[in-house]
Design a protein around this motif. Structure first.
Motif, short mmCIF file in Angstrom:
data_model
loop_
_atom_site.label_atom_id
_atom_site.label_comp_id
_atom_site.label_asym_id
_atom_site.label_seq_id
_atom_site.Cartn_x
_atom_site.Cartn_y
_atom_site.Cartn_z
N PHE A 41 0.98 -1.12 -0.19
CA PHE A 41 -0.08 0.15 0.14
C PHE A 41 0.88 1.23 0.04
CE2 PHE A 41 -2.23 -3.43 2.03
CZ PHE A 41 -3.64 -3.45 1.59
N GLU A 42 0.37 2.36 -0.58
CA GLU A 42 0.88 3.59 -0.44
C GLU A 42 1.49 3.93 0.93
OE1 GLU A 42 0.40 8.20 -1.91
OE2 GLU A 42 -0.97 6.68 -2.49
N GLY A 43 2.74 4.42 1.25
CA GLY A 43 2.99 4.87 2.45
C GLY A 43 3.44 3.50 3.50
N GLN A 44 3.34 2.48 2.89
CA GLN A 44 4.10 1.49 3.73
C GLN A 44 5.48 1.20 3.47
OE1 GLN A 44 2.04 -2.27 2.51
NE2 GLN A 44 3.86 -3.59 3.39
N PRO A 45 6.15 1.22 4.62
CA PRO A 45 7.71 1.01 4.51
C PRO A 45 8.20 0.01 3.35
CG PRO A 45 7.14 0.96 6.64
CD PRO A 45 5.72 0.97 5.87
N ALA A 46 9.19 0.25 2.57
CA ALA A 46 9.72 -0.29 1.29
C ALA A 46 10.63 -1.30 1.86
CB ALA A 46 10.01 0.53 0.30
N THR A 47 10.34 -2.63 2.36
CA THR A 47 11.33 -3.43 2.69
C THR A 47 11.59 -4.51 1.89
OG1 THR A 47 9.41 -4.78 3.24
CG2 THR A 47 10.05 -3.45 5.25
N GLY A 48 11.27 -4.27 0.55
CA GLY A 48 11.69 -5.01 -0.44
C GLY A 48 11.02 -4.72 -1.87
N PHE A 49 11.30 -5.63 -2.80
CA PHE A 49 10.59 -5.45 -4.22
C PHE A 49 10.28 -6.72 -4.69
CE2 PHE A 49 15.03 -5.60 -5.23
CZ PHE A 49 14.96 -6.38 -6.53
N TYR A 50 9.34 -6.81 -5.76
CA TYR A 50 9.00 -7.98 -6.15
C TYR A 50 9.26 -7.98 -7.67
CZ TYR A 50 5.48 -7.97 -2.50
OH TYR A 50 5.03 -8.18 -1.16
N ALA A 51 9.56 -9.61 -8.13
CA ALA A 51 9.58 -9.98 -9.56
C ALA A 51 8.57 -10.62 -9.84
CB ALA A 51 11.11 -10.61 -9.62
N ILE A 52 8.02 -10.33 -11.22
CA ILE A 52 6.85 -11.33 -11.34
C ILE A 52 7.08 -12.33 -12.15
CG2 ILE A 52 4.74 -11.09 -12.66
CD1 ILE A 52 4.43 -8.24 -12.36
N GLY A 53 6.78 -13.68 -11.68
CA GLY A 53 7.01 -14.85 -12.50
C GLY A 53 5.89 -15.20 -13.30
N THR A 54 4.66 -15.04 -12.99
CA THR A 54 3.41 -15.11 -13.79
C THR A 54 2.27 -14.20 -13.16
OG1 THR A 54 2.50 -16.99 -12.38
CG2 THR A 54 3.83 -17.61 -14.30
N GLY A 55 1.39 -13.97 -13.99
CA GLY A 55 0.33 -12.89 -13.73
C GLY A 55 0.71 -11.68 -13.88
N ARG A 56 -0.39 -10.81 -13.62
CA ARG A 56 -0.22 -9.39 -13.82
C ARG A 56 -0.52 -8.51 -12.73
NH1 ARG A 56 -3.00 -6.67 -18.53
NH2 ARG A 56 -0.96 -6.14 -18.82
N VAL A 57 0.23 -7.29 -12.52
CA VAL A 57 -0.42 -6.34 -11.26
C VAL A 57 -0.15 -5.00 -11.98
CG1 VAL A 57 1.13 -5.67 -9.50
CG2 VAL A 57 1.46 -8.07 -9.92
N LYS A 58 -1.20 -4.32 -11.36
CA LYS A 58 -1.27 -2.70 -11.46
C LYS A 58 -0.59 -2.29 -10.27
CE LYS A 58 -6.11 -2.29 -9.61
NZ LYS A 58 -7.37 -1.57 -9.84
N VAL A 59 -0.09 -0.98 -10.65
CA VAL A 59 0.40 -0.10 -9.70
C VAL A 59 -0.29 1.16 -9.69
CG1 VAL A 59 2.43 1.42 -8.92
CG2 VAL A 59 2.72 -0.99 -9.63
N TYR A 60 -1.11 1.66 -8.70
CA TYR A 60 -1.85 2.88 -8.98
C TYR A 60 -1.97 3.82 -7.49
CZ TYR A 60 -5.05 0.15 -5.94
OH TYR A 60 -5.49 -0.73 -4.65
N LYS A 61 -2.59 5.05 -7.93
CA LYS A 61 -2.78 6.10 -6.56
C LYS A 61 -4.35 6.00 -6.63
CE LYS A 61 0.25 9.10 -5.84
NZ LYS A 61 1.10 8.63 -4.69
#
Length: 228
Positions: A41-61
């Protein structure tokens, strides 16, 4: 989940030898997300990042009024949330799975140690951040300088060039999500699609859109206007 194999298909890691992929795999946490499930979620501490193996993801505000603005759609082979990880800050937006997805969570602290020890990985990361900068510059330009018909024309041309399908584009997102990506609402998008169809620029067949006047769409994407 074959983590090293998936890592080898991720743009950020594709040039790395097997021994380095194995080192990254040792810190990875495999995760599965259902459709509609949030990655962060927006504002959550960034403790890591993600790599997509399969599927789709949206990034939004989401605006104060509750309006959603999709910033980017990510698919297999791409990474999400890497920018705040290196800045040591918080996630600047929300991320949600658009379909059942398999992802690899890469913790910040462990990955930074690997980057310090590997110049190739550091250069790959720099290249990726440069691509992100270009993407967001393009997004800001579209949302601030182009009207919705121009944004739609540019998107359809981009999709047709990247899909290899010639002048036929098949939408892999809903029209509501496309409207959000273009910074408008579904009703406005439907009205513009109808107008563009009437003027012979395209033909809509469900999720398939045939680009019947590519030259006209290119002029529209470059700042032209729809005929009244």
């Amino acid at each position: 989940m074959d983590v090293p194999s998936i890592l080898g298909k991720i743009t950020l890691f594709e040039d790395l030898p097997e021994r380095q992929l194995q080192r990254i795999a040792s810190i990875v946490i495999p995760k599965r997300f259902d459709k509609g499930e949030s990655l962060f979620f927006e504002g959550q501490p960034a403790t890591g990042f993600y790599a997509i193996g399969t599927g789709r993801v949206k990034v939004y505000k989401v605006s104060l009024e509750g309006k959603e603005q999709i910033l980017h759609l990510f698919g297999s082979g791409e990474v999400i949330g890497e920018v705040p990880v290196f800045a040591g800050g918080r996630y600047p937006a929300h991320a949600e799975a658009l379909e059942p997805s398999e992802l690899l969570f890469i913790p910040r602290d462990g990955f930074i140690e690997l980057v310090k020890a590997d110049a190739t990985l550091a250069l790959n990361m720099l290249a990726l951040l440069s691509i992100r900068l270009r993407q967001f510059t393009h997004l800001i330009e579209n949302l601030s300088l182009k009207e919705v018909p121009g944004r739609l024309a540019a998107y359809l041309l981009y999709m047709s060039d990247g899909s290899g399908g010639g002048d036929l584009v098949e939408l892999d997102i809903s029209k509501g999500q496309l409207a959000s990506l273009l910074g408008t609402i579904p009703e406005t998008l439907s009205r513009i699609l109808g107008k563009m169809s009437q003027q012979g620029l395209l033909r809509v067949q469900g999720r398939k859109i045939a680009l019947t006047d590519r030259e006209g769409l290119e002029k529209l994407a470059q700042g032209g206007k729809l005929a009244p």
